[in-house]
Design a protein around this motif. Structure first.
Motif, short mmCIF file in Angstrom:
data_model
loop_
_atom_site.label_atom_id
_atom_site.label_comp_id
_atom_site.label_asym_id
_atom_site.label_seq_id
_atom_site.Cartn_x
_atom_site.Cartn_y
_atom_site.Cartn_z
N GLU A 94 37.21 76.57 47.09
CA GLU A 94 37.58 77.56 48.11
C GLU A 94 37.52 78.95 47.46
OE1 GLU A 94 41.25 76.40 50.21
OE2 GLU A 94 41.05 74.49 49.16
N ARG A 95 36.32 79.41 47.18
CA ARG A 95 36.12 80.62 46.36
C ARG A 95 36.85 81.85 46.89
NH1 ARG A 95 34.65 82.57 41.86
NH2 ARG A 95 33.41 84.46 41.71
N GLU A 96 36.78 82.12 48.19
CA GLU A 96 37.44 83.31 48.73
C GLU A 96 38.97 83.20 48.58
OE1 GLU A 96 35.91 86.14 49.52
OE2 GLU A 96 34.11 85.08 48.89
N ALA A 97 39.53 82.04 48.86
CA ALA A 97 40.98 81.84 48.70
C ALA A 97 41.35 81.94 47.22
CB ALA A 97 41.40 80.49 49.27
N TRP A 98 40.49 81.39 46.35
CA TRP A 98 40.73 81.45 44.91
C TRP A 98 40.76 82.90 44.44
CZ3 TRP A 98 37.99 83.14 40.63
CH2 TRP A 98 38.41 82.67 39.39
N LEU A 99 39.78 83.70 44.88
CA LEU A 99 39.73 85.11 44.50
C LEU A 99 40.96 85.86 45.02
CD1 LEU A 99 35.95 85.87 45.11
CD2 LEU A 99 37.13 85.84 42.90
N ALA A 100 41.38 85.55 46.24
CA ALA A 100 42.56 86.21 46.82
C ALA A 100 43.81 85.87 46.02
CB ALA A 100 42.74 85.80 48.28
N GLN A 101 43.94 84.64 45.57
CA GLN A 101 45.13 84.21 44.82
C GLN A 101 45.22 84.87 43.45
OE1 GLN A 101 47.93 82.44 45.32
NE2 GLN A 101 47.41 82.39 47.48
N ARG A 102 44.10 85.34 42.93
CA ARG A 102 44.12 86.02 41.62
C ARG A 102 45.01 87.26 41.65
NH1 ARG A 102 39.36 85.28 37.75
NH2 ARG A 102 40.32 87.16 36.96
N GLN A 103 45.21 87.85 42.82
CA GLN A 103 46.03 89.06 42.94
C GLN A 103 47.50 88.80 42.65
OE1 GLN A 103 43.42 91.36 42.83
NE2 GLN A 103 45.10 92.51 43.71
N TYR A 104 47.94 87.56 42.76
CA TYR A 104 49.37 87.25 42.70
C TYR A 104 49.86 86.78 41.34
CZ TYR A 104 48.67 87.61 47.67
OH TYR A 104 48.33 88.07 48.92
N GLY A 105 49.02 86.90 40.34
CA GLY A 105 49.45 86.48 39.02
C GLY A 105 48.50 86.97 37.95
N ILE A 106 48.79 86.58 36.71
CA ILE A 106 47.94 86.89 35.57
C ILE A 106 47.26 85.60 35.16
CG2 ILE A 106 47.86 87.72 33.19
CD1 ILE A 106 48.72 89.87 35.19
N GLY A 107 45.94 85.56 35.36
CA GLY A 107 45.17 84.38 35.01
C GLY A 107 44.89 84.30 33.52
N ALA A 108 44.52 83.12 33.08
CA ALA A 108 44.24 82.92 31.65
C ALA A 108 43.11 83.82 31.16
CB ALA A 108 43.92 81.45 31.39
N SER A 109 42.13 84.11 32.02
CA SER A 109 41.04 84.98 31.61
C SER A 109 41.46 86.46 31.59
CB SER A 109 39.82 84.80 32.51
OG SER A 109 40.13 85.17 33.84
N GLU A 110 42.66 86.76 32.08
CA GLU A 110 43.15 88.14 32.12
C GLU A 110 44.20 88.44 31.06
OE1 GLU A 110 42.79 88.92 36.90
OE2 GLU A 110 44.50 87.77 36.16
N VAL A 111 44.75 87.42 30.44
CA VAL A 111 45.86 87.63 29.51
C VAL A 111 45.43 88.46 28.30
CG1 VAL A 111 45.65 85.46 28.22
CG2 VAL A 111 47.89 86.54 28.48
N ALA A 112 44.18 88.34 27.87
CA ALA A 112 43.71 89.15 26.75
C ALA A 112 43.76 90.63 27.09
CB ALA A 112 42.29 88.74 26.35
N ALA A 113 43.47 90.99 28.34
CA ALA A 113 43.57 92.39 28.77
C ALA A 113 45.02 92.86 28.71
CB ALA A 113 43.00 92.57 30.17
N VAL A 114 45.94 92.02 29.16
CA VAL A 114 47.37 92.37 29.12
C VAL A 114 47.79 92.70 27.69
CG1 VAL A 114 49.73 91.46 29.41
CG2 VAL A 114 47.99 91.01 31.16
N LEU A 115 47.29 91.92 26.74
CA LEU A 115 47.68 92.07 25.33
C LEU A 115 46.82 93.06 24.56
CD1 LEU A 115 48.32 88.29 24.63
CD2 LEU A 115 50.03 90.08 25.03
N GLY A 116 45.82 93.66 25.22
CA GLY A 116 44.96 94.64 24.56
C GLY A 116 43.86 94.03 23.71
N PHE A 117 43.51 92.76 23.92
CA PHE A 117 42.46 92.09 23.15
C PHE A 117 41.13 91.98 23.88
CE2 PHE A 117 46.17 89.76 21.10
CZ PHE A 117 46.11 90.51 19.92
N SER A 118 41.05 92.47 25.09
CA SER A 118 39.83 92.31 25.88
C SER A 118 38.85 93.44 25.60
CB SER A 118 40.16 92.29 27.38
OG SER A 118 38.97 92.28 28.14
N GLU A 119 37.59 93.07 25.46
CA GLU A 119 36.54 94.08 25.32
C GLU A 119 36.01 94.51 26.68
OE1 GLU A 119 32.53 91.98 24.16
OE2 GLU A 119 34.18 91.07 23.03
N TYR A 120 36.47 93.83 27.75
CA TYR A 120 35.96 94.10 29.09
C TYR A 120 36.92 94.88 29.97
CZ TYR A 120 32.77 90.46 27.59
OH TYR A 120 31.86 89.74 26.89
#
Length: 173
Positions: free
Chosen positions: A22-48
């Motif tokens: 359910e790609r659209e629902a999955w994308l919408a749910q990303r707004q409500y939390g910090i996903g595993a692929s986003e935690v590096a950005a939270v910690l300042g380790f992301s190059e993206y």
């Protein structure tokens, strides 16, 4: 096969939020939390992405970045990579794709692991994280073959997935 039911039958931590099909629902749910692929950005380790960019994205102040070739390539190659890893490394595929999950107590802590696999020799369940970076990038970022060194951003992602699911090991392919 319903991935949500299969995940719940495994008896792991984390509760199902939405199926990846359910790609659209999955994308919408990303707004409500910090996903595993986003935690590096939270910690300042992301190059993206910087922590501030992620903050503004979650607040709706900026639009998500559009898909690029690398992102599409990753999604397209992932099924073959999962299959190849299992066949060549002695693992059985338990669940693919895996639904978006939330930590049982920290509901904003989210993860959508690539796959759950079982070591045929030991019977141990573990996560499988697939990376499809270009080979020259991989050679610069990883340790020598057989080492356990990988980029900090990948470590953050794997750690959060293990936190959400309760599994103790992640294989990276």
């Amino acid at each position: 096969m319903n991935a949500n039911c299969v995940y719940e039958d495994l008896g792991l931590s984390g509760s199902v939020i939405v199926s990846p099909e359910e790609r659209e629902a999955w994308l919408a749910q990303r707004q409500y939390g910090i996903g595993a692929s986003e935690v590096a950005a939270v910690l300042g380790f992301s190059e993206y992405q910087t922590p501030l960019e992620l903050y503004h994205l979650k607040r709706g102040n900026i639009a998500p970045k559009p898909d690029n070739d690398e992102m599409r390539r990753g999604r397209n190659f992932e099924p073959a990579l999962v299959q190849e890893f299992c066949e060549s490394q002695g693992f059985e595929l338990v669940l693919y794709p895996v639904p978006m999950l939330a930590h049982d107590k920290l509901r904003f802590v989210r993860a959508t692991p690539d796959a759950i696999v079982k070591d045929i020799e030991t019977g141990e369940l573990c996560l499988l994280e697939c990376k499809t970076s270009q080979h020259w990038v991989i050679n610069e970022q990883l340790g020598q073959m057989g080492s356990d060194w990988m980029p900090d951003s990948w470590v953050c992602q794997c750690q959060q997935q293990m936190l959400v699911t309760g599994l103790k090991k992640t294989q990276v392919a």
